[in-house]
Design an enzyme around this catalytic site. Structure first.
Site, short mmCIF file in Angstrom:
data_model
loop_
_atom_site.label_atom_id
_atom_site.label_comp_id
_atom_site.label_asym_id
_atom_site.label_seq_id
_atom_site.Cartn_x
_atom_site.Cartn_y
_atom_site.Cartn_z
N PRO A 121 3.41 9.10 0.50
CA PRO A 121 4.36 8.04 0.14
C PRO A 121 4.18 7.38 -1.23
O PRO A 121 3.78 6.23 -1.35
CB PRO A 121 4.16 7.02 1.27
CG PRO A 121 2.73 7.19 1.66
CD PRO A 121 2.44 8.65 1.50
N CYS A 122 4.55 8.12 -2.27
CA CYS A 122 4.49 7.57 -3.62
C CYS A 122 5.45 6.40 -3.80
O CYS A 122 5.27 5.58 -4.70
CB CYS A 122 4.75 8.66 -4.66
SG CYS A 122 6.20 9.66 -4.37
N HIS A 123 6.46 6.29 -2.92
CA HIS A 123 7.39 5.17 -3.02
C HIS A 123 6.71 3.83 -2.73
O HIS A 123 7.24 2.79 -3.08
CB HIS A 123 8.59 5.37 -2.08
CG HIS A 123 8.24 5.48 -0.64
ND1 HIS A 123 7.82 6.68 -0.06
CD2 HIS A 123 8.23 4.57 0.35
CE1 HIS A 123 7.57 6.48 1.21
NE2 HIS A 123 7.81 5.20 1.50
#
Length: 159
Positions: A121-123
């Site tokens: 989850p780079c978001h």
């Protein structure tokens, strides 16, 4: 690797799997992608992604194995998977967690090179002060993902 394409609240999303699990993900349709999962790994990944996008799943269990990346990038990707659902960290905080406090920009580069967005989850990584900056899928998708997680986290906290 086989690609499966699913519809999601952030548009078409493609997931690449092999016998080991998820190896890649991509915003949009990958040309060789099928609309139905071809094998057990793809079925599991698609089921978990659908549940995630429906707000029913807060943690992925499907195996992920990102090929490539430098040692630093792999450390950043591992740290991303430790950010709790519905929460965020700044690029600087992640840099400190991977042992290089001055590497906030390098964390941004590692985020951009993340081969498995959403599942890794780079978001959940934001700029200083919580500012929404940079996202390979575009800021509108980042906002939708963060809003989805925040809404689900609030419902869980209030129930």
């Amino acid at each position: 690797m086989r690609w499966t394409v699913l519809d999601s609240p952030i548009g078409e999303f493609s997931v690449g799997t092999d016998a080991e699990g998820v190896r890649a993900a991509h915003f949009g349709r990958v040309e060789s992608g099928a609309d139905e999962p071809a094998d057990a790994a793809a079925r599991r990944a698609v089921a978990e992604l659908r549940a995630y996008f429906a707000g029913e799943l807060t943690g992925f269990t499907v195996p992920v194995s990102a090929p490539g990346g430098s040692e630093f990038e792999r450390a950043v990707w591992r740290e991303m998977t430790r950010i709790p659902y519905g929460e965020t960290l700044t690029y600087g905080e992640v840099a400190r967690l991977v042992g290089d406090p001055g590497a906030a920009r390098a964390v941004g580069v590692a985020c951009n090179r993340n081969p498995i967005p959403v599942l890794v989850p780079c978001h959940r990584i934001v700029g200083a002060g919580g500012k929404l900056v940079g996202f390979g899928g575009g800021l509108p998708r980042k906002v939708k993902l963060l809003e989805l997680e925040a809404g689900v986290a609030l419902r869980h906290a209030w129930s």
